[in-house]
Design an enzyme around this catalytic site. Structure first.
Site, PDB file in Angstrom:
ATOM      1  N   ARG A 271       0.759  -1.172   0.127  1.00 46.66           N
ATOM      2  CA  ARG A 271       0.145   0.008  -0.113  1.00 46.66           C
ATOM      3  C   ARG A 271       0.799   1.307  -0.116  1.00 46.66           C
ATOM      4  O   ARG A 271       2.174   1.007   0.336  1.00 46.66           O
ATOM      5  CB  ARG A 271      -0.992   0.063   0.997  1.00 46.66           C
ATOM      6  CG  ARG A 271      -1.694  -1.222   1.531  1.00 46.66           C
ATOM      7  CD  ARG A 271      -2.628  -1.262   2.648  1.00 46.66           C
ATOM      8  NE  ARG A 271      -3.333  -2.511   2.986  1.00 46.66           N
ATOM      9  CZ  ARG A 271      -2.975  -3.523   3.487  1.00 46.66           C
ATOM     10  NH1 ARG A 271      -1.778  -3.728   3.565  1.00 46.66           N
ATOM     11  NH2 ARG A 271      -3.827  -4.412   3.457  1.00 46.66           N
TER      12      ARG A 271
ATOM     13  N   HIS B 287      -3.386   3.445  -6.294  1.00 47.82           N
ATOM     14  CA  HIS B 287      -3.816   2.183  -5.668  1.00 47.82           C
ATOM     15  C   HIS B 287      -3.991   1.078  -6.501  1.00 47.82           C
ATOM     16  O   HIS B 287      -3.912  -0.207  -6.188  1.00 47.82           O
ATOM     17  CB  HIS B 287      -4.963   2.327  -4.741  1.00 47.82           C
ATOM     18  CG  HIS B 287      -5.139   1.377  -3.686  1.00 47.82           C
ATOM     19  ND1 HIS B 287      -4.400   1.045  -2.484  1.00 47.82           N
ATOM     20  CD2 HIS B 287      -6.087   0.388  -3.870  1.00 47.82           C
ATOM     21  CE1 HIS B 287      -4.752  -0.012  -2.122  1.00 47.82           C
ATOM     22  NE2 HIS B 287      -6.136  -0.470  -2.608  1.00 47.82           N
TER      23      HIS B 287
ATOM     24  N   TYR C  61      11.288 -15.003   8.907  1.00 49.13           N
ATOM     25  CA  TYR C  61      11.889 -14.547   7.855  1.00 49.13           C
ATOM     26  C   TYR C  61      12.383 -15.264   6.881  1.00 49.13           C
ATOM     27  O   TYR C  61      12.242 -15.353   5.548  1.00 49.13           O
ATOM     28  CB  TYR C  61      13.103 -13.403   8.391  1.00 49.13           C
ATOM     29  CG  TYR C  61      13.623 -12.799   7.246  1.00 49.13           C
ATOM     30  CD1 TYR C  61      14.871 -13.016   6.694  1.00 49.13           C
ATOM     31  CD2 TYR C  61      13.005 -11.760   6.718  1.00 49.13           C
ATOM     32  CE1 TYR C  61      15.732 -12.369   5.673  1.00 49.13           C
ATOM     33  CE2 TYR C  61      13.741 -10.755   5.660  1.00 49.13           C
ATOM     34  CZ  TYR C  61      15.089 -11.480   5.362  1.00 49.13           C
ATOM     35  OH  TYR C  61      15.666 -10.663   4.360  1.00 49.13           O
TER      36      TYR C  61
ATOM     37  N   HIS D 221      -3.251  -9.984   4.405  1.00 49.37           N
ATOM     38  CA  HIS D 221      -4.579 -10.189   4.535  1.00 49.37           C
ATOM     39  C   HIS D 221      -4.838 -11.172   5.550  1.00 49.37           C
ATOM     40  O   HIS D 221      -5.793 -11.323   6.156  1.00 49.37           O
ATOM     41  CB  HIS D 221      -5.444 -10.052   3.529  1.00 49.37           C
ATOM     42  CG  HIS D 221      -5.478  -9.079   2.744  1.00 49.37           C
ATOM     43  ND1 HIS D 221      -6.016  -7.682   3.488  1.00 49.37           N
ATOM     44  CD2 HIS D 221      -5.415  -8.646   1.391  1.00 49.37           C
ATOM     45  CE1 HIS D 221      -6.189  -6.819   2.670  1.00 49.37           C
ATOM     46  NE2 HIS D 221      -5.800  -7.376   1.415  1.00 49.37           N
TER      47      HIS D 221
END
Length: 374
Positions: A205, A312, A346, A337
């Protein structure tokens, strides 16, 4: 008082007023004080029936203090918002929706007087003046306020009962081709070239990109570490906030084909030091939507991309491109999400399926470059 057979009622009493109408009275189950029903009745029988209903409600635990619902929506909504634990930007947005779109029409009404027909009329009028997403948000907030009022036993029933009013069909957003992404990146001012590429090939984003620091980029393995997101208040203040859920904190692999662009950007355009922002404004300050928007519009136009493509939409493009060959869980993880994140480490992301997703994106980049060169 005695009834027609000379026996006193077990619960409450009825009496005739000077006007000729009948009044029902009973003891408040909470305070024991004598109180009158909210309205009067044309006949004694009507008053007795009303009294029976009140008695039944009290016995079932469904009686609500009629005076409680007399608090004005404006006062209750203000207290409701004040008592909720919200992020600063969310609180500001909710306050703005309440102030601009709910209170002007319904704020002066007592809670108990607001009916479903009032809500329906308010919503219909709002739809004529503002966009549907704003109306949906306003309805969701009003419904939440009234739901709390039910929990507080100020009203019996939530009047926000309009089917489908809490959602809307999001129009399908455009998806750019890999060639269009690079056309936009080539057309934009050099300091924002990498911003466009990462938006498309990582799906981050704007706020996540704007908050990236140098230390968040692993140029050896081609991975970004998303730890925070930049938010902007209505007064222009910028601050970093934690993601909404654990899913927002995540490593995201990017195509190694972008490593030359990443290294060049870090050398010429990023802020100084390990904690320097990766993307900064034209004067060296923090990146703002407002000081980037014009550059995006100009680049979009120069690249020949349709005017309805928003920045976006690069995230939507990244979602779509990455979806090829990825499972739903893998895609949700990449986009921030999903919630089961505690066990994710990681190294797993660097060597695992997310790396494969990034490599597939890299293959798309190579093919686009080859086609352009042939």
């Amino acid at each position: 008082m005695p009834n027609a057979k000379g026996k006193r009622r077990r619960f409450g009493a009825v009496r005739q007023l000077k006007s000729g109408r009948w009044q029902a009275r009973y003891r408040d189950p909470g305070t024991g004080q004598l109180r009158s029903a909210e309205q009067t009745y044309p006949t004694k029988k009507d008053a007795e029936v009303a009294l029976s209903h009140i008695e039944a409600d009290i016995s079932r635990g469904q009686w609500a203090d009629p005076d409680a619902g007399k608090v004005l929506l404006a006062d209750y909504a203000t207290a409701w918002l004040r008592d909720r634990k919200l992020a600063d930007r969310t609180r500001e947005r909710n306050e703005s929706v309440i102030r601009l779109h709910i209170l002007p029409t319904l704020g002066a009404r007592p809670l108990s007087s607001i009916t479903t027909s009032h809500v329906r009329a308010w919503r219909s009028a709002l739809l004529e003046n503002v966009g549907e997403p704003t109306v949906v948000k306003a309805y969701q907030i009003l419904r939440a306020v009234m739901h709390t009022a039910v929990d507080d036993e100020l009203i019996r029933r939530n009047p926000c009962r309009i089917k489908g009013a809490d959602s809307y069909d999001v129009p399908e957003r455009p998806v750019l081709t890999v060639a269009e992404v690079f056309a936009a990146a080539d057309a934009i001012t050099p300091r924002y070239r990498l911003l466009v590429l990462l938006a498309a090939f990582t799906g981050l984003r704007f706020g996540e990109l704007a908050s990236l620091r140098r230390r968040d980029i692993d140029t050896e393995n081609g991975v970004l570490m998303v730890r925070r997101s930049q938010a902007e208040m209505q007064n222009g203040a910028l601050f970093d906030k934690a993601p909404k859920s654990d899913a927002g904190i995540r490593p995201v692999a990017f195509p190694t084909e972008l490593l030359p662009d990443v290294r060049e950007h870090l050398e010429y355009f990023a802020g100084a030091g390990r904690d320097g922002h990766v993307f900064v404004g034209p004067q060296g300050g923090q990146l703002r939507r407002s000081n980037f928007r014009d550059d995006w519009i100009k680049a979009r136009t120069k690249a020949g991309i349709t005017a309805n493509v928003h920045f976006h939409d690069l995230r939507h493009t990244g979602n779509t491109l990455a979806a090829s060959g990825a499972s739903l869980r893998e895609l949700m993880t990449r986009m921030g999400h999903s919630t089961p994140r505690a066990a994710l480490i990681y190294q797993h992301m660097v060597n695992g399926r997310d790396r494969e997703i990034a490599d597939r994106l890299g293959a798309m980049i190579r093919k686009t470059r080859e086609d352009a060169g042939s």
